[in-house]
Design a protein around this motif. Structure first.
Motif, short mmCIF file in Angstrom:
data_model
loop_
_atom_site.label_atom_id
_atom_site.label_comp_id
_atom_site.label_asym_id
_atom_site.label_seq_id
_atom_site.Cartn_x
_atom_site.Cartn_y
_atom_site.Cartn_z
N ARG A 95 0.74 -1.37 0.12
CA ARG A 95 -0.09 -0.03 0.09
C ARG A 95 0.89 1.32 -0.18
N ASP A 96 2.00 1.20 0.63
CA ASP A 96 2.95 2.34 0.53
C ASP A 96 3.37 2.73 -0.70
N LEU A 97 3.36 1.64 -1.52
CA LEU A 97 3.76 2.09 -2.81
C LEU A 97 2.97 2.76 -3.71
N PHE A 98 1.50 2.63 -3.52
CA PHE A 98 0.28 3.31 -4.08
C PHE A 98 0.61 4.80 -3.65
N ASP A 99 1.04 5.04 -2.46
CA ASP A 99 1.40 6.52 -2.30
C ASP A 99 2.20 7.48 -3.11
N GLU A 100 3.29 6.40 -3.91
CA GLU A 100 4.05 7.07 -5.04
C GLU A 100 3.43 7.62 -6.20
N PHE A 101 2.13 7.15 -6.42
CA PHE A 101 1.38 7.77 -7.32
C PHE A 101 1.13 9.36 -7.28
N ASP A 102 1.13 9.68 -5.90
CA ASP A 102 0.70 11.16 -5.40
C ASP A 102 2.18 11.89 -5.69
N ASN A 103 3.42 11.28 -6.01
CA ASN A 103 4.39 11.98 -6.38
C ASN A 103 4.91 12.42 -7.57
N PHE A 104 3.88 11.80 -8.59
CA PHE A 104 4.24 11.86 -10.13
C PHE A 104 4.13 13.30 -10.34
N PRO A 105 5.35 13.83 -11.01
CA PRO A 105 5.27 15.19 -11.48
C PRO A 105 4.35 15.40 -12.75
N GLU A 106 3.90 16.58 -13.20
CA GLU A 106 2.75 16.78 -14.02
C GLU A 106 3.32 16.05 -15.47
N GLY A 107 2.58 15.42 -16.07
CA GLY A 107 2.98 14.93 -17.62
C GLY A 107 3.61 13.52 -17.36
N ALA A 108 4.23 13.07 -16.33
CA ALA A 108 4.46 11.48 -16.13
C ALA A 108 3.01 10.58 -16.00
N VAL A 109 3.60 9.50 -16.56
CA VAL A 109 2.40 8.47 -16.91
C VAL A 109 2.96 7.26 -16.08
N ILE A 110 4.25 6.86 -15.94
CA ILE A 110 4.62 5.76 -15.40
C ILE A 110 5.53 5.78 -14.28
N GLY A 111 5.61 5.13 -13.21
CA GLY A 111 6.55 4.98 -11.95
C GLY A 111 7.33 4.00 -12.30
N ILE A 112 8.69 3.84 -12.21
CA ILE A 112 9.59 2.71 -12.76
C ILE A 112 11.18 3.23 -11.87
N ALA A 113 11.63 2.25 -11.63
CA ALA A 113 13.01 2.19 -10.98
C ALA A 113 14.03 2.04 -11.99
N ARG A 114 15.08 2.63 -11.92
CA ARG A 114 16.24 2.59 -12.70
C ARG A 114 16.87 0.95 -12.83
N GLU A 115 17.45 0.68 -13.86
CA GLU A 115 18.03 -0.51 -14.18
C GLU A 115 19.45 -0.39 -13.59
N MET A 116 19.61 -1.50 -12.42
CA MET A 116 20.97 -1.50 -11.89
C MET A 116 21.96 -2.46 -12.29
N GLN A 117 21.97 -2.74 -13.59
CA GLN A 117 23.11 -3.24 -13.97
C GLN A 117 23.45 -2.29 -15.25
N PRO A 118 24.61 -2.45 -15.80
CA PRO A 118 25.12 -1.76 -17.13
C PRO A 118 24.53 -2.41 -18.27
N VAL A 119 23.42 -2.91 -18.30
CA VAL A 119 22.64 -3.69 -19.45
C VAL A 119 22.60 -2.78 -20.71
N TYR A 120 22.00 -1.25 -20.49
CA TYR A 120 21.84 -0.49 -21.50
C TYR A 120 23.15 0.10 -21.92
N ARG A 121 24.06 0.31 -20.97
CA ARG A 121 25.56 0.85 -21.26
C ARG A 121 26.01 0.13 -22.69
N HIS A 122 25.51 -1.15 -22.38
CA HIS A 122 25.77 -2.22 -23.54
C HIS A 122 24.96 -2.11 -24.78
N THR A 123 23.88 -2.04 -24.50
CA THR A 123 22.66 -2.01 -25.68
C THR A 123 23.12 -0.94 -26.40
#
Length: 227
Positions: free
Chosen positions: A70-98
Motif C-alpha cells: 500500500r505504501d507503494l501506492f502513495d508514490e502515485f501522488d509524487n508523479f510530476p505533471e506529465g508523468a504517466v509511469i512510475g519505474i525504477a532504474r536498471e541496476m546493471q550496465p545492460v543499457y550501457r551495452h545495448t
C-alpha cells in the motif's frame, strides 16, 4: 475485496494489434510471435483495462516485499505533471551495452551512463501505471505508433530483448518527463550477471543502492536474502 481474473488469451488478442510493430525491436525471438505480446502488456494497459480502472501496480513474480505494498501506492501522488509511469532504474550496465553504437557516435551522451547524472535505463520489475494519465497523454500515445517506434530505434541503433522494459528505456532516453523514477529501494535488483561479463570496472556505479530495501527483486534467478 474483489478479485477479477483476466484470461491471458483474451488479453493477448487485444494487445497484439497495438504492440505487434514494436515486438520485432524488443523481443528475444526473431520476428513477431503472437504469444510475445503479453510481455508488452504494461505498454498498452490503458487501452485494454476498463475505463473505471485508473491506476495499476504491475509487478514481477520474483519479488520479496519488506513493507506494505500500500505504501507503494502513495508514490502515485509524487508523479510530476506529465508523468504517466512510475519505474525504477536498471541496476546493471545492460543499457550501457545495448546503446554501445549510439554512445560511440555521441561520446558526451548521458545515455547508458550510471546514476545519479546518467540515464542507465529502466527495470520493469515494479511498475506504477497511471492508466488515466496514459490515456490522456497525447505524447505517450504517439510513441506507440509504429512509425515513431521505428524512428527512435533507428536513432538509438536499438535492438533489445526485454519487452516492455526496452520500450520504456528507449522512450525514457528521449522523453524522461513521462516517467516518475522510483527510488532503488522499491526495486532492489540483485542480479550481477553484467559484473562478470565485461563491466566489472563500472558495475558498482549502477548496482549501489542506499537506504532500507522495501522490495527485493531476485532477477536472473538470484537468491533473495533471508530475513
Amino acid at each position: 475485496c474483489q478479485v477479477i481474473v483476466h484470461d491471458v488469451n483474451e488479453l493477448t488478442e487485444k494487445l497484439f494489434p497495438i504492440v505487434e510493430a514494436m515486438q520485432k525491436h524488443f523481443s528475444a525471438g526473431s520476428g513477431t510471435y503472437y504469444s510475445d505480446s503479453i510481455f508488452f502488456l504494461s505498454v498498452a494497459m490503458h487501452r485494454i483495462m476498463p475505463k473505471e480502472i485508473t491506476r495499476i501496480i504491475q509487478v514481477d513474480l520474483d519479488l520479496k516485499y519488506k513493507t506494505n505494498i500500500r505504501d507503494l501506492f502513495d508514490e502515485f501522488d509524487n508523479f510530476p505533471e506529465g508523468a504517466v509511469i512510475g519505474i525504477a532504474r536498471e541496476m546493471q550496465p545492460v543499457y550501457r551495452h545495448t546503446f554501445w553504437q549510439y554512445r560511440r557516435e555521441n561520446p558526451q551522451t548521458k545515455v547508458g551512463e550510471p546514476p545519479p547524472d546518467g540515464l542507465p535505463g529502466f527495470n520493469s520489475g515494479v511498475l506504477l501505471l497511471n492508466l488515466q494519465a496514459m490515456r490522456q497523454s497525447k505524447l505517450y500515445n504517439q510513441l506507440l505508433e509504429p512509425t515513431v517506434v521505428q524512428k527512435l530505434t533507428e536513432k538509438y541503433h536499438f535492438k533489445g530483448h526485454l519487452g516492455d522494459q526496452d520500450f520504456f528505456t528507449m522512450v525514457g532516453m528521449e522523453h524522461p518527463e513521462l516517467f516518475h523514477v522510483l527510488d532503488c529501494t522499491w526495486n532492489r535488483q540483485l542480479c550481477t550477471w553484467w559484473r562478470d561479463h565485461g563491466y566489472s570496472d563500472v558495475f558498482d556505479q549502477y548496482f549501489q543502492c542506499e537506504g532500507e530495501v522495501r522490495i527485493y527483486h531476485g532477477n536472473c534467478n538470484t537468491p533473495i536474502p533471508e530475513d
